[in-house]
Scaffold this motif. Structure first.
Motif, PDB file in Angstrom:
ATOM      1  N   GLN A   7     -26.206  46.241 -41.635  1.00  0.00           N
ATOM      2  CA  GLN A   7     -26.772  46.567 -42.659  1.00  0.00           C
ATOM      3  C   GLN A   7     -25.801  45.115 -43.271  1.00  0.00           C
ATOM      4  O   GLN A   7     -26.182  43.917 -42.566  1.00  0.00           O
ATOM      5  N   PHE A  29     -30.770  49.334 -42.307  1.00  0.00           N
ATOM      6  CA  PHE A  29     -29.612  49.849 -43.241  1.00  0.00           C
ATOM      7  C   PHE A  29     -29.982  48.466 -44.008  1.00  0.00           C
ATOM      8  O   PHE A  29     -28.861  48.192 -45.049  1.00  0.00           O
ATOM      9  N   ILE A  31     -30.487  45.355 -46.879  1.00  0.00           N
ATOM     10  CA  ILE A  31     -30.560  45.640 -48.725  1.00  0.00           C
ATOM     11  C   ILE A  31     -30.660  43.899 -48.800  1.00  0.00           C
ATOM     12  O   ILE A  31     -30.636  43.231 -48.727  1.00  0.00           O
ATOM     13  N   SER A  50     -39.986  47.216 -42.050  1.00  0.00           N
ATOM     14  CA  SER A  50     -39.452  48.354 -42.640  1.00  0.00           C
ATOM     15  C   SER A  50     -38.386  48.986 -42.389  1.00  0.00           C
ATOM     16  O   SER A  50     -37.428  49.353 -41.695  1.00  0.00           O
ATOM     17  N   ASN A  52     -36.057  50.076 -44.370  1.00  0.00           N
ATOM     18  CA  ASN A  52     -34.852  49.712 -44.695  1.00  0.00           C
ATOM     19  C   ASN A  52     -34.548  50.100 -46.242  1.00  0.00           C
ATOM     20  O   ASN A  52     -35.146  50.595 -47.163  1.00  0.00           O
ATOM     21  N   ASN A  53     -34.023  49.398 -46.759  1.00  0.00           N
ATOM     22  CA  ASN A  53     -33.716  49.538 -48.674  1.00  0.00           C
ATOM     23  C   ASN A  53     -33.872  47.994 -49.150  1.00  0.00           C
ATOM     24  O   ASN A  53     -33.078  47.971 -50.087  1.00  0.00           O
ATOM     25  N   LEU A  54     -34.914  47.378 -48.492  1.00  0.00           N
ATOM     26  CA  LEU A  54     -35.178  45.696 -48.996  1.00  0.00           C
ATOM     27  C   LEU A  54     -35.456  46.282 -51.210  1.00  0.00           C
ATOM     28  O   LEU A  54     -36.184  46.911 -50.680  1.00  0.00           O
ATOM     29  N   THR A  55     -35.164  45.084 -51.632  1.00  0.00           N
ATOM     30  CA  THR A  55     -35.546  45.181 -52.919  1.00  0.00           C
ATOM     31  C   THR A  55     -36.165  44.083 -53.129  1.00  0.00           C
ATOM     32  O   THR A  55     -36.374  42.644 -52.274  1.00  0.00           O
ATOM     33  N   ASP A  75     -42.007  51.466 -46.710  1.00  0.00           N
ATOM     34  CA  ASP A  75     -40.393  52.199 -46.883  1.00  0.00           C
ATOM     35  C   ASP A  75     -39.227  51.623 -47.540  1.00  0.00           C
ATOM     36  O   ASP A  75     -38.151  51.559 -46.358  1.00  0.00           O
ATOM     37  N   ASN A  76     -39.424  50.447 -47.757  1.00  0.00           N
ATOM     38  CA  ASN A  76     -38.679  50.164 -48.993  1.00  0.00           C
ATOM     39  C   ASN A  76     -38.440  50.425 -50.318  1.00  0.00           C
ATOM     40  O   ASN A  76     -38.969  51.196 -50.726  1.00  0.00           O
ATOM     41  N   LYS A  77     -38.159  49.047 -51.042  1.00  0.00           N
ATOM     42  CA  LYS A  77     -37.692  49.054 -51.947  1.00  0.00           C
ATOM     43  C   LYS A  77     -38.418  47.722 -53.423  1.00  0.00           C
ATOM     44  O   LYS A  77     -37.857  48.026 -54.679  1.00  0.00           O
ATOM     45  N   ASN A 100     -43.327  51.513 -51.072  1.00  0.00           N
ATOM     46  CA  ASN A 100     -42.583  50.859 -51.083  1.00  0.00           C
ATOM     47  C   ASN A 100     -42.848  51.081 -53.521  1.00  0.00           C
ATOM     48  O   ASN A 100     -43.425  52.778 -53.476  1.00  0.00           O
TER      49      ASN A 100
END
Length: 405
Positions: A7, A29, A31, A50, A52-55, A75-77, A100
């Motif tokens: 995380q 997880f 970010i 790939s 994760n919740n990266l922005t 498959d992130n943001k 994305n």
């Protein structure tokens, strides 16, 4: 370190590991943004972030990692455009950015620098757009997997894609491609997956349907998706000359008319056939019984006529029969009771008549039984009470009487 429960953010201090060759943190997880100093990892060969919740955006500093061979950021943001710098790596083999919120187009540098090493290009499920250049296939000669689905690409499909001789997978579905399907795709002799569904592609005369005949050269083709386009007129007889390995054929939601060609029965390896939501007519008796490996027969929303042939009972792998909203007539053949794997039998909105056969009760895996809006009569068979898995039962608008079991 993939598929753990890591995380927080990616620490910027990680970029001090100047000798690092592989950074694989996918399936966690994480970010925050990709560190701006990622380019300091000058010896990196593989970057995997790939799932994760990266922005934030993709850092142009990656251009400093000149030997990168694989980039996985799916498959992130992530937002913004794909940096031009990603098209300049001389040894890039895999570029995976799907899933994305990227916008803009594919970097022109991918075409200008002739990426002869690129094998996998996946930018599906983004917000990318624009047209593909006419020389697209000439500049990416080594591609095996090209995935552009669920974006906003428009214009014609470049005929030059047919020059990517080793292509195995081509997914252009759910975009705004228009015009004809180029017959040059038939030059892709190794192709096993082709999905062009959900576009604005057209076919309305012999010339514009020639691509079906051309695809018969793709002897390894297993999936062909053409649903949700603007294909018109009769399905050409050449459909029966497609690969004997074809397992999925999807032509739903077009403007197809006339009967389905009898030689569609030549496609004996089919497991899924979807011709729903068209204007097809005529009987299915001449071909459906030949498709011995079918698991899903989806013909709803057409004008098909005639009875369900008794040969349907030979298709023992069937799990779904969807024939709703047609003009089918006659009784349900007792042979349907042999379909022990059937979970959905959807016959609503036809002209079926006679008694509901007691053999329906043999379909022990059935969860959905839709017989409404037909002309069935007589008693509801007590054997329906044997369907212990049943979730939905439609018997409305018939001439049935008696007790519900």
């Amino acid at each position: 370190m993939t598929k753990n429960s890591l995380q927080g953010i990616i620490p910027d201090t990680l970029t001090n590991c100047s000798n690092l060759e592989v950074l694989e943190l996918s399936g966690n997880f994480l970010i925050g943004e990709i560190p701006l100093n990622m380019g300091r990892l000058s010896n990196l060969l593989r970057l995997g972030l790939s799932v994760n919740n990266l922005t934030g955006t993709i850092s142009p500093s990656l251009k400093n990692i000149s030997q990168l061979e694989r980039i996985f950021l799916a498959d992130n943001k992530l937002t913004g455009t794909i940096p031009d710098e990603l098209g300049q790596f001389p040894n890039l083999g895999s570029l995976v950015l799907g899933g994305n919120k990227l916008s803009g187009g594919i970097p022109e540098t991918l075409y200008k620098y002739n990426q002869s090493s690129l094998i996998l290009l996946d930018v599906g499920y983004n917000m990318l757009g624009k047209t593909l250049p006419s020389n697209f296939g000439d500049t990416l000669p080594s591609l095996r997997y090209l995935v552009l689905d669920d974006n906003n690409f428009e214009g014609h499909i470049p005929a030059s894609i047919g020059n990517i001789s080793g292509l195995l997978m081509l997914d252009l579905s759910s975009n705004n491609f228009s015009g004809q399907v180029p017959s040059s795709l038939g030059m892709l002799g190794m192709l096993n997956f082709l999905n062009l569904g959900g576009n604005k592609l057209e076919a309305k005369d012999i010339e514009s349907w020639e691509f079906i005949g051309a695809l018969s050269n793709c002897s390894s083709l297993q999936t062909l998706g053409l649903g949700g386009n603007k294909l018109q007129g009769a399905i050409p007889n050449s459909i029966g000359n497609l690969s004997p390995e074809l397992q999925q054929l999807d032509m739903d939601t077009n403007e197809l008319t006339g009967p389905a060609p009898i030689n569609i029965g030549n496609l004996s390896a089919l497991t899924l056939l979807d011709l729903s939501v068209n204007m097809l007519d005529g009987p299915i008796e001449g071909w459906v019984g030949k498709l011995k490996n079918l698991t899903a027969l989806i013909l709803g929303g057409n004008n098909f006529t005639g009875p369900i042939p008794s040969s349907i009972g030979d298709l023992t792998d069937l799990t779904t029969i969807s024939l709703e909203e047609n003009e089918f007539e006659g009784p349900i053949p007792p042979s349907m009771g042999k379909l022990k794997n059937l979970t959905a039998l959807i016959l609503d909105g036809n002209r079926f008549s006679g008694l509901i056969p007691s053999s329906i009760g043999n379909l022990s895996k059935l969860t959905h039984l839709y017989l409404g809006k037909n002309e069935f009569e007589g008693l509801i068979p007590p054997s329906i009470g044997n369907l212990k898995m049943l979730v939905k039962l439609h018997l409305n608008d018939n001439n049935l009487h008696g007790n519900i079991p």
